[in-house]
Design an enzyme around this catalytic site. Structure first.
Site, PDB file in Angstrom:
ATOM      1  N   LYS A   1      10.254   1.374  -9.728  1.00 54.99           N
ATOM      2  CA  LYS A   1      10.599   1.854 -11.079  1.00 54.99           C
ATOM      3  C   LYS A   1      11.587   0.915 -11.763  1.00 54.99           C
ATOM      4  CE  LYS A   1      12.296   5.916  -9.792  1.00 54.99           C
ATOM      5  NZ  LYS A   1      12.023   6.098  -8.361  1.00 54.99           N
TER       6      LYS A   1
ATOM      7  N   ARG B   1      13.164  14.131 -13.679  1.00 56.14           N
ATOM      8  CA  ARG B   1      12.684  14.287 -12.299  1.00 56.14           C
ATOM      9  C   ARG B   1      12.372  15.737 -11.967  1.00 56.14           C
ATOM     10  NH1 ARG B   1      15.668   9.376 -10.298  1.00 56.14           N
ATOM     11  NH2 ARG B   1      15.578   9.210  -8.080  1.00 56.14           N
TER      12      ARG B   1
ATOM     13  N   ARG C   1      15.731  -2.563   2.241  1.00 57.06           N
ATOM     14  CA  ARG C   1      16.446  -3.094   1.059  1.00 57.06           C
ATOM     15  C   ARG C   1      17.908  -3.402   1.386  1.00 57.06           C
ATOM     16  NH1 ARG C   1      15.470   0.074  -4.425  1.00 57.06           N
ATOM     17  NH2 ARG C   1      16.454   1.828  -3.354  1.00 57.06           N
TER      18      ARG C   1
ATOM     19  N   ARG D   1      14.622  12.212   0.476  1.00 55.66           N
ATOM     20  CA  ARG D   1      14.344  11.863  -0.920  1.00 55.66           C
ATOM     21  C   ARG D   1      12.852  12.020  -1.220  1.00 55.66           C
ATOM     22  NH1 ARG D   1      16.846   6.078  -1.493  1.00 55.66           N
ATOM     23  NH2 ARG D   1      16.260   6.178  -3.690  1.00 55.66           N
TER      24      ARG D   1
HETATM   25  P1  AMP Z   1      17.692   6.417  -8.001  1.00 58.99           P
HETATM   26  O1  AMP Z   1      18.515   5.181  -8.058  1.00 58.99           O
HETATM   27  O2  AMP Z   1      16.880   6.652  -9.256  1.00 58.99           O
HETATM   28  O3  AMP Z   1      16.837   6.500  -6.750  1.00 58.99           O
HETATM   29  O4  AMP Z   1      18.717   7.661  -7.936  1.00 58.99           O
HETATM   30  C1  AMP Z   1      19.653   7.775  -6.870  1.00 58.99           C
HETATM   31  C2  AMP Z   1      20.124   9.214  -6.757  1.00 58.99           C
HETATM   32  O5  AMP Z   1      20.766   9.622  -8.002  1.00 58.99           O
HETATM   33  C3  AMP Z   1      19.034  10.253  -6.534  1.00 58.99           C
HETATM   34  O6  AMP Z   1      18.676  10.381  -5.159  1.00 58.99           O
HETATM   35  C4  AMP Z   1      19.694  11.508  -7.092  1.00 58.99           C
HETATM   36  O7  AMP Z   1      20.663  12.043  -6.176  1.00 58.99           O
HETATM   37  C5  AMP Z   1      20.463  10.975  -8.299  1.00 58.99           C
HETATM   38  N1  AMP Z   1      19.633  11.022  -9.534  1.00 58.99           N
HETATM   39  C6  AMP Z   1      19.147   9.968 -10.266  1.00 58.99           C
HETATM   40  N2  AMP Z   1      18.419  10.375 -11.313  1.00 58.99           N
HETATM   41  C7  AMP Z   1      18.419  11.737 -11.263  1.00 58.99           C
HETATM   42  C8  AMP Z   1      17.816  12.759 -12.056  1.00 58.99           C
HETATM   43  N3  AMP Z   1      17.029  12.472 -13.115  1.00 58.99           N
HETATM   44  N4  AMP Z   1      18.052  14.046 -11.702  1.00 58.99           N
HETATM   45  C9  AMP Z   1      18.826  14.373 -10.654  1.00 58.99           C
HETATM   46  N5  AMP Z   1      19.398  13.465  -9.843  1.00 58.99           N
HETATM   47  C10 AMP Z   1      19.202  12.147 -10.137  1.00 58.99           C
END
Ligand code: AMP
Length: 224
Positions: free
Chosen positions: A8, A83, A126, A170
């Site tokens: 993404k 999400r 990663r 996750r």
């Molecule tokens: P990411 O870098 O997008 O994988 O996000 C890392 C973490 O941030 C996720 O595992 C969630 O704990 C939190 N997070 C990011 N975006 C959201 C969202 N739209 N809603 C809720 N939690 C989020």
């Protein structure tokens, strides 16, 4: 949209360059808040470390604040948001009002798909250079020397939530909460689905083509 490790962030950056619009990553904003030790960062910490989602109201407020900035007028890319169905509905509501950020362009959801084992390697392999933020993957794109950055020699680090156990959590979170979000956009004809298991440029080309195609289709339907 897409599971952890689907690409993404990488694709959001490519589209940002192609269309000259900002990338808004909720994960990045949350991590930045944690680094700066803000109240929001403190509230989000536990959910993030456990691979769970941060509560909708915190994330929605954060997105509303970000969309109030002037750089979103020509459009923007939301990376990792919405999400949950609650977030998707809240966003539709926010954007349905007059003077909504990004003008009258409809939200189009892009879903990237990659197989489970490929994602596992992408995520647990990663590593990030804490000095220059360059990203490596010990399986797929390793640094020249085992554990240090090619550019500045800093020891590479792993994001806490990239550990294998957290990855599985996750994925469970993604599958249970995000499936209804995909259905929401699919039902309203605003979803494009792209195979994420091809070259980075191949994926971007497919995304740009699919989004432009859907936009054209929707605007000609609106004119009829
Ligand atoms: P990411 O870098 O997008 O994988 O996000 C890392 C973490 O941030 C996720 O595992 C969630 O704990 C939190 N997070 C990011 N975006 C959201 C969202 N739209 N809603 C809720 N939690 C989020």
């Amino acid at each position: 949209m897409g599971a952890p490790g689907v690409g993404k962030g990488t694709q959001a950056k490519k589209i940002m360059e192609a269309w000259g619009i900002p990338q808004i990553s909720t994960g990045d904003i949350l991590r930045d808040n944690r680094t700066r030790g803000t109240e929001l960062g403190r509230q989000a910490k536990q959910s993030m470390d456990e691979g769970k989602l941060v509560p909708d109201d915190l994330v929605n407020r954060m997105v509303a604040d970000r969309l109030a900035a002037p750089d979103v007028v020509r459009g923007y890319i939301l990376d990792g948001y919405p999400r949950t169905l609650g977030q998707a509905r809240w966003l539709d509501e926010l954007l349905s009002g007059k003077g909504a950020p990004g003008g009258s362009l409809p939200v189009i959801a892009v879903s990237l798909a990659v197989g489970y084992n490929q994602l596992l390697h992408r995520i647990t392999g990663r590593r990030i250079c804490p000095a220059c933020q360059r990203t490596y993957n010990i399986y797929l794109q390793p640094p020249k020397s085992d554990t240090v950055c090619d550019v500045d020699g800093a020891p590479l680090v792993q994001r806490a939530d990239d550990a294998e156990q957290v990855f599985h959590e996750r994925m469970r979170t993604y599958e249970s909460l995000t499936a209804p979000v995909l259905a929401h956009y699919r039902q309203s004809g605003r979803l494009v689905e792209v195979n994420g298991d091809q070259s980075v440029d191949g994926v971007s080309a497919e995304i740009l083509k699919a989004v432009e195609g859907l936009r054209r289709q929707r605007s000609s339907a609106a004119e009829r």
